[in-house]
Write a protein that holds these residues in place. Sequence first.
Motif, PDB file in Angstrom:
ATOM      1  N   CYS A  52      49.087  17.821  34.190  1.00 16.23           N
ATOM      2  CA  CYS A  52      49.647  19.181  34.229  1.00 16.23           C
ATOM      3  C   CYS A  52      48.524  20.211  34.251  1.00 16.23           C
ATOM      4  CB  CYS A  52      50.544  19.409  33.014  1.00 16.23           C
ATOM      5  SG  CYS A  52      51.228  21.078  32.916  1.00 16.23           S
ATOM      6  N   ARG A  53      48.710  21.226  35.052  1.00 13.00           N
ATOM      7  CA  ARG A  53      47.755  22.339  35.078  1.00 13.00           C
ATOM      8  C   ARG A  53      48.501  23.610  35.433  1.00 13.00           C
ATOM      9  NH1 ARG A  53      48.299  18.548  39.374  1.00 13.00           N
ATOM     10  NH2 ARG A  53      48.035  19.558  41.378  1.00 13.00           N
ATOM     11  N   ASN A  54      47.917  24.743  35.027  1.00 11.73           N
ATOM     12  CA  ASN A  54      48.536  26.004  35.407  1.00 11.73           C
ATOM     13  C   ASN A  54      47.967  26.479  36.740  1.00 11.73           C
ATOM     14  OD1 ASN A  54      46.042  27.141  34.521  1.00 11.73           O
ATOM     15  ND2 ASN A  54      46.899  27.625  32.534  1.00 11.73           N
ATOM     16  N   ASN A  55      48.648  27.446  37.334  1.00  9.63           N
ATOM     17  CA  ASN A  55      48.184  28.033  38.588  1.00  9.63           C
ATOM     18  C   ASN A  55      46.895  28.812  38.354  1.00  9.63           C
ATOM     19  OD1 ASN A  55      50.649  27.137  39.539  1.00  9.63           O
ATOM     20  ND2 ASN A  55      51.345  29.129  40.247  1.00  9.63           N
ATOM     21  N   TRP A  56      46.215  29.090  39.430  1.00 11.65           N
ATOM     22  CA  TRP A  56      45.128  30.051  39.370  1.00 11.65           C
ATOM     23  C   TRP A  56      45.711  31.339  38.807  1.00 11.65           C
ATOM     24  CZ3 TRP A  56      40.143  28.887  40.378  1.00 11.65           C
ATOM     25  CH2 TRP A  56      39.876  27.733  41.121  1.00 11.65           C
ATOM     26  N   HIS A 101      43.354  26.140  34.164  1.00 11.16           N
ATOM     27  CA  HIS A 101      43.027  25.122  33.167  1.00 11.16           C
ATOM     28  C   HIS A 101      44.204  24.177  33.026  1.00 11.16           C
ATOM     29  CE1 HIS A 101      44.736  28.309  30.401  1.00 11.16           C
ATOM     30  NE2 HIS A 101      44.001  29.072  31.180  1.00 11.16           N
ATOM     31  N   GLY A 102      43.915  22.949  32.595  1.00 11.00           N
ATOM     32  CA  GLY A 102      44.977  21.967  32.423  1.00 11.00           C
ATOM     33  C   GLY A 102      44.433  20.625  31.991  1.00 11.00           C
ATOM     34  N   ALA A 103      45.330  19.653  31.939  1.00 15.09           N
ATOM     35  CA  ALA A 103      45.023  18.312  31.434  1.00 15.09           C
ATOM     36  C   ALA A 103      44.297  17.460  32.469  1.00 15.09           C
ATOM     37  CB  ALA A 103      46.307  17.611  31.011  1.00 15.09           C
ATOM     38  N   VAL A 129      47.051  25.225  41.862  1.00 17.08           N
ATOM     39  CA  VAL A 129      45.885  24.380  42.171  1.00 17.08           C
ATOM     40  C   VAL A 129      46.439  23.247  43.016  1.00 17.08           C
ATOM     41  CG1 VAL A 129      44.119  22.877  41.188  1.00 17.08           C
ATOM     42  CG2 VAL A 129      44.774  24.977  39.984  1.00 17.08           C
ATOM     43  N   SER A 130      45.892  23.071  44.196  1.00 19.29           N
ATOM     44  CA  SER A 130      46.453  22.069  45.112  1.00 19.29           C
ATOM     45  C   SER A 130      46.204  20.658  44.596  1.00 19.29           C
ATOM     46  CB  SER A 130      45.843  22.215  46.506  1.00 19.29           C
ATOM     47  OG  SER A 130      44.492  21.754  46.509  1.00 19.29           O
TER      48      SER A 130
END
Length: 137
Positions: A52-56, A101-103, A129-130
Amino acid sequence: MPDTVTPPENLSAFPVGDPNVSYAQYFVGRSWLAMLTKDRCPVANVTFEPGCRNNWHIHHKGGQILAVISGRGWYQEEGKPARALKPGDVVNIPPEVKHWHGAAKDSWFQHLAIEVPAAGSSNEWCEPVSDAEYSAL
């Protein structure tokens, strides 16, 4: 993925909170949010499932501080290489810097997200984030 995914117990001393439905549109994967305080300086525990990650995004005016408390993750500023994160790492994100940022792919991840107070501060959510960018880490 099934909707029954839940974070492991005892990731850290902080509560995991509830599924992060309010911001789900800005994340790839599932996250959980526990607001620890909203007074003077908002602090949240954010829990990310593996991958999992957040968007830019950009924090206008105030910036943000991340304090990693559990698992492994990533932080990246636009135009710079990604930085691996582990418990005890602190990231000071200046205002107006596009980042995400993310896992890690194979690890749960938690950080405290500390919003730096500033008059007129806001967040601008950008593109995800692609998968290609993330898979290259």
